[in-house]
Scaffold this motif. Structure first.
Motif, PDB file in Angstrom:
ATOM      1  N   ALA A 114      15.800 -59.831 -13.998  1.00  0.00           N
ATOM      2  CA  ALA A 114      14.964 -61.031 -13.850  1.00  0.00           C
ATOM      3  C   ALA A 114      15.586 -61.955 -12.815  1.00  0.00           C
ATOM      4  N   ALA A 115      14.737 -62.661 -12.076  1.00  0.00           N
ATOM      5  CA  ALA A 115      15.179 -63.669 -11.123  1.00  0.00           C
ATOM      6  C   ALA A 115      14.292 -64.887 -11.288  1.00  0.00           C
ATOM      7  N   GLU A 116      14.869 -66.044 -11.134  1.00  0.00           N
ATOM      8  CA  GLU A 116      14.121 -67.293 -11.281  1.00  0.00           C
ATOM      9  C   GLU A 116      14.446 -68.211 -10.116  1.00  0.00           C
ATOM     10  N   LYS A 117      13.444 -68.947  -9.656  1.00  0.00           N
ATOM     11  CA  LYS A 117      13.699 -69.942  -8.619  1.00  0.00           C
ATOM     12  C   LYS A 117      12.634 -71.020  -8.695  1.00  0.00           C
ATOM     13  N   LEU A 118      13.013 -72.200  -8.279  1.00  0.00           N
ATOM     14  CA  LEU A 118      12.089 -73.331  -8.211  1.00  0.00           C
ATOM     15  C   LEU A 118      11.681 -73.526  -6.759  1.00  0.00           C
TER      16      LEU A 118
ATOM     17  N   VAL B 163      10.364 -60.266 -12.403  1.00  0.00           N
ATOM     18  CA  VAL B 163      10.906 -59.486 -13.513  1.00  0.00           C
ATOM     19  C   VAL B 163      10.644 -58.006 -13.265  1.00  0.00           C
ATOM     20  N   THR B 164      11.605 -57.186 -13.649  1.00  0.00           N
ATOM     21  CA  THR B 164      11.531 -55.747 -13.423  1.00  0.00           C
ATOM     22  C   THR B 164      11.774 -54.995 -14.718  1.00  0.00           C
TER      23      THR B 164
ATOM     24  N   PRO C 235      11.152 -67.894 -19.802  1.00  0.00           N
ATOM     25  CA  PRO C 235      12.418 -67.279 -19.396  1.00  0.00           C
ATOM     26  C   PRO C 235      13.162 -66.688 -20.593  1.00  0.00           C
ATOM     27  N   ILE C 236      12.665 -65.555 -21.089  1.00  0.00           N
ATOM     28  CA  ILE C 236      13.241 -64.969 -22.305  1.00  0.00           C
ATOM     29  C   ILE C 236      14.663 -64.462 -22.085  1.00  0.00           C
ATOM     30  N   TRP C 237      15.092 -64.351 -20.837  1.00  0.00           N
ATOM     31  CA  TRP C 237      16.447 -63.902 -20.531  1.00  0.00           C
ATOM     32  C   TRP C 237      17.464 -65.043 -20.610  1.00  0.00           C
ATOM     33  N   SER C 238      17.001 -66.266 -20.847  1.00  0.00           N
ATOM     34  CA  SER C 238      17.903 -67.427 -20.885  1.00  0.00           C
ATOM     35  C   SER C 238      17.740 -68.189 -22.191  1.00  0.00           C
TER      36      SER C 238
ATOM     37  N   MET D 171       5.678 -63.627 -10.568  1.00  0.00           N
ATOM     38  CA  MET D 171       4.702 -64.557 -11.126  1.00  0.00           C
ATOM     39  C   MET D 171       5.062 -65.970 -10.697  1.00  0.00           C
ATOM     40  N   ARG D 172       4.056 -66.742 -10.365  1.00  0.00           N
ATOM     41  CA  ARG D 172       4.278 -68.107  -9.894  1.00  0.00           C
ATOM     42  C   ARG D 172       3.573 -69.083 -10.843  1.00  0.00           C
ATOM     43  N   GLU D 173       4.258 -70.185 -11.144  1.00  0.00           N
ATOM     44  CA  GLU D 173       3.686 -71.155 -12.069  1.00  0.00           C
ATOM     45  C   GLU D 173       2.355 -71.670 -11.521  1.00  0.00           C
TER      46      GLU D 173
END
Length: 204
Positions: free
Chosen positions: A15-19, A48-49, A79-82, A199-201
């Motif tokens: 998973a990767a996250e960015k604002l 997410v992969t 963000p289920i990974w955090s 996916m984008r908010e």
């Protein structure tokens, strides 16, 4: 189209996250100084992969992506990974109507304990019934009355009502695919699936 719920499948392999901020800048042609104006449209983007989806999970995810029909669909995800790191308890709610800015006042916490740590996430439903997802960017503790001021990013876009629940165990936002072409869902023997979804908010 209704806002869909992301399928309940195994956690992603990566998973990767960015604002993604939204700003306007002006650079002086005379001395190169730059002014930046922040606009209220910053949004989260997750990538997410899943490397080894079971046949059942693969088919469920395939049907979900087909139902979105590109950028037309909206869905909730978080963000289920955090998972939250802070251990302070309580039943947090929004403390005061009409809030704005990057500090969210909350109440209902266990008094005098750390309630959120930098990097934790929260969400709430705004006055229009839309999910709003924020990351806490500074450690926060509740006072003796169970009130805590949470510094969040992005700043509040639309306020929640006074007393609205603040979700800290499984926070979610509203998301959409960033393009009309759905991500490729690859299949390899024995019927395992692999896919990467960006996916984008969706600021609905």
């Amino acid at each position: 189209m209704p806002v869909l719920t992301f399928p309940t499948i195994r956690r992603p392999s990566e998973a990767a996250e960015k604002l993604i901020g939204l700003t306007q800048t002006h650079e002086s042609p005379f001395d190169g100084t730059m002014q930046t104006l922040e606009m209220p449209g910053a949004r989260w983007e997750f990538t997410v992969t899943w490397q080894t989806l079971s046949p059942d999970d693969r088919r469920e995810l395939s049907a979900f992506l087909a139902r979105l029909r590109g950028r037309a669909g909206r869905f909730t995800y978080g963000p289920i990974w955090s998972p939250r790191r802070a251990t302070g308890g309580g039943v947090p709610v929004i403390n005061g109507a009409g809030q704005s800015g990057e500090v969210l006042s909350t109440s209902g916490w266990t008094p005098s304990v750390q309630v959120m740590r930098a990097g934790d996430w929260l969400s709430y439903v705004d006055l229009g019934g839309r999910q709003r997802l924020h990351q806490v960017v500074a450690d926060a503790s509740a006072n003796v009355s169970g009130i805590a001021a949470l510094t969040i990013s992005p700043p509040i876009r639309r306020a929640g009502s006074n007393g609205a629940a603040v979700e800290i165990a499984a926070p979610i936002g509203a998301f959409m695919l960033p393009q009309d072409e759905a991500p490729s869902l690859n299949i390899r023997p024995p019927s395992l699936g692999q896919v990467t979804i960006t996916m984008r908010e969706a600021l609905i």
